[in-house]
Design an enzyme around this catalytic site. Sequence first.
Site, PDB file in Angstrom:
ATOM      1  CG  HIS A 142       4.792  11.839  -4.594  1.00  0.00           C
ATOM      2  ND1 HIS A 142       5.605  12.480  -3.697  1.00  0.00           N
ATOM      3  CD2 HIS A 142       3.712  11.437  -3.880  1.00  0.00           C
ATOM      4  CE1 HIS A 142       5.053  12.452  -2.490  1.00  0.00           C
ATOM      5  NE2 HIS A 142       3.910  11.818  -2.582  1.00  0.00           N
ATOM      6  CG  ASP A 153       0.008   8.332   0.670  1.00  0.00           C
ATOM      7  OD1 ASP A 153       1.050   7.767   0.297  1.00  0.00           O
ATOM      8  OD2 ASP A 153      -0.133   9.564   0.673  1.00  0.00           O
TER       9      ASP A 153
END
Length: 419
Positions: A263, A297
């Site tokens: 992030h 991810d």
Amino acid sequence: MTNKERYEDAKARYRELGVDTDQAIAMLKEIPVSLHCWQGDDVTGFDHEGPLTGGIQTTGDYPGKARTPEELMQDMDKALSLMPGRKKLNLHASYAMFGEGAERVDRDQLEPKHFAKWVEFAKERNMGIDFNPTFFSHNKVKDGLTLSSPDEETRRFWINHGKACIRIAEYFAKETGMPCVMNIWTGDGYKDIPADRMGPRMRYKDSIEQILSEPFDKKLVKPCVESKVFGIGVESYTAGSAEFTLSFAASHEGCLPLMDNGHYHPTEVVSDKIPALLCFYPEIALHITRPVRWDSDHVVLFDDETKEMAKEIVRCNALDRVYMALDYFDAGINRISAWAVGFRSWQKALLYALCLPNEQMKQLQEENRLTELMVMQENVKMCPFADVWREYCEQCGVSEDGWFAEVEKYEQEVLGKRQ
Ligand code: RNT
Ligand code: ZN
């Protein structure tokens, strides 16, 4: 040479460096790592129809995805049997189970009973449970916003969802006897340049405060706020930016910051942020993932930054101050294998970090003997770590090299039959 002899050899090599591998193994066995249920069904959940939203995406259509809670539990069980170490179960609210013929309720009305089967699952396996309210993939996400929505009815609904989740989190902790980390993440944001950046954040702040006003025992429930720099469709602005969530956690006692290493901007590293936050926060939380060019991810591997994060946790002596959870989802490969590779990689990283001569290296740094430090850092990379890892797996009753055959067998016998 037998595996035992190999290990004895490795142990002696490490001892020369001042490292006690038996102790490293013993320590790692005690550290819980949270395994995310959502790798097993591509973050679909059981409480809604419709797509995955919130700016996150799974790609791939590998066959065998779990379609029901029973299948997900069965798959997770298989994956758990292939992993060494202590596990915690990580659930999202969207994995509520209503049961045949039972009344379905919306997310603001969720109750502990909707997770009773998961509690049973966790207790039987001696696992704690972590929890996440689900602020995405739902028809009450209005214009991409939840807790920061200017529409008061929308915001109210999501606040009530958060409060319901606090109650469920406390139930998990009481039932399992282990604290429940409850993580708040929303995909709230804007694709293009907003005119008002502060307004949504003020509403987000107020919403989280309202959620946390729900009474709970701070020893049992560990609320976190997870930041994110951008998501798909929310490229220009996220309400929950890094500064927002860090400041929120810093100014609200009992609330932890959660860093997901996917992030941040691509050259930022969470390994460096861990010791920074540990200077100020009694406890922090992590989402461990593998971002490839963006917050993709990918399955966690035993790669450099993964090792670096584990090293920081160990070197800061913070294994009991950092709540570790995996957070990735790959729908393009066998999902049991994805779970197993990711969990095993993080276990490897922790064991690797525990087997480093951390004290001696710190000493070299303090004495400004940086040439020797560099040489030592390179030397330890050549230590027979694989033998220590194999020993750890064996002590945990898990096979080091045979696990993938199990996956293949399970694919043939179970996953392949799901159409
Ligand atoms: C999304 C966040 C969030 C989710 C899970 C499913 O970018 O990382 O943590 O991945 O809650
Ligand atoms: Zn995350």
